[in-house]
Design a protein around this motif. Sequence first.
Motif, PDB file in Angstrom:
ATOM      1  N   THR A   1     -10.070   5.070 -22.300  1.00 11.20           N
ATOM      2  CA  THR A   1      -9.574   5.994 -23.335  1.00 11.20           C
ATOM      3  C   THR A   1     -10.214   5.818 -24.707  1.00 11.20           C
ATOM      4  OG1 THR A   1      -7.790   4.478 -23.937  1.00 11.20           O
ATOM      5  CG2 THR A   1      -7.291   6.101 -22.224  1.00 11.20           C
ATOM      6  N   ALA A   2     -10.652   4.601 -25.020  1.00 10.68           N
ATOM      7  CA  ALA A   2     -11.241   4.341 -26.346  1.00 10.68           C
ATOM      8  C   ALA A   2     -12.282   3.224 -26.195  1.00 10.68           C
ATOM      9  CB  ALA A   2     -10.154   3.928 -27.344  1.00 10.68           C
ATOM     10  N   PRO A   3     -13.402   3.539 -25.517  1.00  9.93           N
ATOM     11  CA  PRO A   3     -14.365   2.489 -25.145  1.00  9.93           C
ATOM     12  C   PRO A   3     -15.051   1.822 -26.332  1.00  9.93           C
ATOM     13  CG  PRO A   3     -15.191   4.669 -24.568  1.00  9.93           C
ATOM     14  CD  PRO A   3     -13.786   4.869 -25.017  1.00  9.93           C
ATOM     15  N   GLN A   4     -14.857   2.348 -27.520  1.00  8.96           N
ATOM     16  CA  GLN A   4     -15.430   1.676 -28.698  1.00  8.96           C
ATOM     17  C   GLN A   4     -14.649   0.409 -29.052  1.00  8.96           C
ATOM     18  OE1 GLN A   4     -13.633   4.412 -28.697  1.00  8.96           O
ATOM     19  NE2 GLN A   4     -12.264   4.495 -30.467  1.00  8.96           N
ATOM     20  N   ILE A   5     -13.483   0.221 -28.412  1.00  2.00           N
ATOM     21  CA  ILE A   5     -12.685  -0.983 -28.677  1.00  2.00           C
ATOM     22  C   ILE A   5     -12.847  -1.938 -27.502  1.00  2.00           C
ATOM     23  CG2 ILE A   5     -10.401  -1.912 -29.223  1.00  2.00           C
ATOM     24  CD1 ILE A   5      -9.604   0.906 -30.176  1.00  2.00           C
ATOM     25  N   SER A   6     -13.388  -3.119 -27.780  1.00  2.00           N
ATOM     26  CA  SER A   6     -13.608  -4.128 -26.737  1.00  2.00           C
ATOM     27  C   SER A   6     -12.466  -5.130 -26.747  1.00  2.00           C
ATOM     28  CB  SER A   6     -14.914  -4.876 -26.992  1.00  2.00           C
ATOM     29  OG  SER A   6     -15.979  -3.967 -27.004  1.00  2.00           O
ATOM     30  N   VAL A   7     -12.283  -5.769 -25.606  1.00  2.00           N
ATOM     31  CA  VAL A   7     -11.232  -6.792 -25.490  1.00  2.00           C
ATOM     32  C   VAL A   7     -11.855  -8.063 -24.930  1.00  2.00           C
ATOM     33  CG1 VAL A   7      -8.986  -7.376 -24.483  1.00  2.00           C
ATOM     34  CG2 VAL A   7      -9.546  -4.978 -24.970  1.00  2.00           C
ATOM     35  N   SER A   8     -11.429  -9.194 -25.478  1.00  2.00           N
ATOM     36  CA  SER A   8     -11.807 -10.500 -24.931  1.00  2.00           C
ATOM     37  C   SER A   8     -10.545 -11.321 -24.758  1.00  2.00           C
ATOM     38  CB  SER A   8     -12.742 -11.256 -25.882  1.00  2.00           C
ATOM     39  OG  SER A   8     -13.936 -10.549 -26.088  1.00  2.00           O
ATOM     40  N   CYS A   9     -10.578 -12.218 -23.774  1.00  2.00           N
ATOM     41  CA  CYS A   9      -9.452 -13.117 -23.590  1.00  2.00           C
ATOM     42  C   CYS A   9      -9.981 -14.553 -23.668  1.00  2.00           C
ATOM     43  CB  CYS A   9      -8.765 -12.847 -22.257  1.00  2.00           C
ATOM     44  SG  CYS A   9      -7.203 -13.714 -22.133  1.00  2.00           S
ATOM     45  N   LEU A  10      -9.556 -15.239 -24.706  1.00  2.00           N
ATOM     46  CA  LEU A  10     -10.000 -16.619 -24.926  1.00  2.00           C
ATOM     47  C   LEU A  10      -9.135 -17.557 -24.089  1.00  2.00           C
ATOM     48  CD1 LEU A  10     -11.673 -18.721 -26.548  1.00  2.00           C
ATOM     49  CD2 LEU A  10      -9.908 -18.595 -28.323  1.00  2.00           C
ATOM     50  N   CYS A  11      -9.777 -18.315 -23.213  1.00  2.00           N
ATOM     51  CA  CYS A  11      -9.063 -19.255 -22.337  1.00  2.00           C
ATOM     52  C   CYS A  11      -9.557 -20.669 -22.626  1.00  2.00           C
ATOM     53  CB  CYS A  11      -9.302 -18.897 -20.871  1.00  2.00           C
ATOM     54  SG  CYS A  11      -8.680 -17.271 -20.425  1.00  2.00           S
ATOM     55  N   PRO A  12      -9.028 -21.288 -23.693  1.00  2.00           N
ATOM     56  CA  PRO A  12      -9.556 -22.612 -24.045  1.00  2.00           C
ATOM     57  C   PRO A  12      -9.096 -23.690 -23.085  1.00  2.00           C
ATOM     58  CG  PRO A  12      -8.385 -21.590 -25.911  1.00  2.00           C
ATOM     59  CD  PRO A  12      -8.046 -20.814 -24.673  1.00  2.00           C
ATOM     60  N   GLU A  13      -9.961 -24.711 -22.959  1.00  2.00           N
ATOM     61  CA  GLU A  13      -9.578 -25.969 -22.353  1.00  2.00           C
ATOM     62  C   GLU A  13      -8.799 -26.756 -23.419  1.00  2.00           C
ATOM     63  OE1 GLU A  13     -12.390 -24.790 -23.533  1.00  2.00           O
ATOM     64  OE2 GLU A  13     -14.076 -26.156 -23.310  1.00  2.00           O
ATOM     65  N   LEU A  14      -8.710 -28.069 -23.315  1.00  2.00           N
ATOM     66  CA  LEU A  14      -7.986 -28.833 -24.332  1.00  2.00           C
ATOM     67  C   LEU A  14      -8.767 -28.845 -25.646  1.00  2.00           C
ATOM     68  CD1 LEU A  14      -6.855 -31.757 -22.049  1.00  2.00           C
ATOM     69  CD2 LEU A  14      -5.335 -30.129 -23.185  1.00  2.00           C
ATOM     70  N   VAL A  15      -8.058 -28.584 -26.719  1.00  2.00           N
ATOM     71  CA  VAL A  15      -8.693 -28.510 -28.036  1.00  2.00           C
ATOM     72  C   VAL A  15      -7.902 -29.392 -29.004  1.00  2.00           C
ATOM     73  CG1 VAL A  15      -9.543 -26.939 -29.823  1.00  2.00           C
ATOM     74  CG2 VAL A  15      -9.258 -26.101 -27.481  1.00  2.00           C
TER      75      VAL A  15
END
Length: 282
Positions: free
Chosen positions: A177-191
């Motif tokens: 619907t709005a491909p100009q908006i990207s999504v990322s999902c940050l999955c950190p290990e231990l920080v």
Amino acid sequence: MKEFENKTAVVTGAANGIGLELAKVFAERGMHVVLADIEQDKLVEAVDTVTELGAEAIGVVTDVGSDSSVAALCKASVDRFGSVQVLCNNAGVYTGGLLWEQTVDDYEWLMRVNQWGVIHGLRHFVPQMIAQGDECNIVNTASMASLCTLPFAGIYHMTKHAVLSLSECLFHELAMTAPQISVSCLCPELVNTGIATSARNRPADLAEQNVTDMQKMSMTAITDATAGSLPPRVLAERVLQGIKDNTFYLLPPGDNPWRDTAHSRLEDIRLVRNPTFAPPAI
Ligand SMILES: NC(=O)c1ccc[n+]([C@@H]2O[C@H](COP(=O)([O-])OP(=O)(O)OC[C@H]3O[C@@H](n4cnc5c(N)ncnc54)[C@H](O)[C@@H]3O)[C@@H](O)[C@H]2O)c1
């Protein structure tokens, strides 16, 4: 997104840890930064730090678990900078223990911050980004805990699974619907952050933490495991690269033991095998 200069980033949980480092890397790339956090004093310090890097920055005291508070954050961001190109739904809290010993308020707290925080963020900022019509990125902080399941941290795993699945669904919906908006999902290990002391921000309307032997054991484990682990700066650089490359899954690179644990879980599902206890060999 390849160009960051003069664009605006909003980061929740920006007073400490991963969020603060995100705010700093955005500032270093010439972005305007809106720092949102529930810890007022640390937020003031964080805004000073980011401003010293040469960025225009504001701090907005925000409770991501509150719909009206996140609505106010969105309004304050747009009022100050006119638009928002990057949103990091990053604020999060941790507690552990046995699932049946933890209280309704323990569940409520983690669901409120970790799940509802992301829900409120996307409900207020996605319509704003769609109205702008320009290239935008949303980065939701989940965890490697959203790709595997380990005992004594069940509520955290559950909320982080919700963040990952919500992010994947958001990715599909925006692509259509709005491909100009990207999504990322940050999955950190231990920080190496203050996550083990999350209870400092437990809301006043919820009863004190239910301190059982297993809860204590779990909190000692997370304190020991995060101390001396990955510097949050590494995560911030990973996010920046992910935004540039339009990468959805922001995972620890290479042969990381957390990825082995996640693969084992996926293999359990593929083979319809009962869950394997395969904690990361760290
Ligand atoms: N540290 C790790 O090992 C690790 C691993 C995987 C994922 N994460 C995730 O990374 C994110 C950032 O955590 P961190 O490790 O930097 O911990 P942190 O405690 O250093 O930072 C979390 C920030 O969130 C803020 N916060 C807490 N409740 C809030 C609320 N209701 N509204 C607004 N802000 C609130 C805190 O004040 C703090 O500034 C979290 O979502 C966490 O679950 C951390």
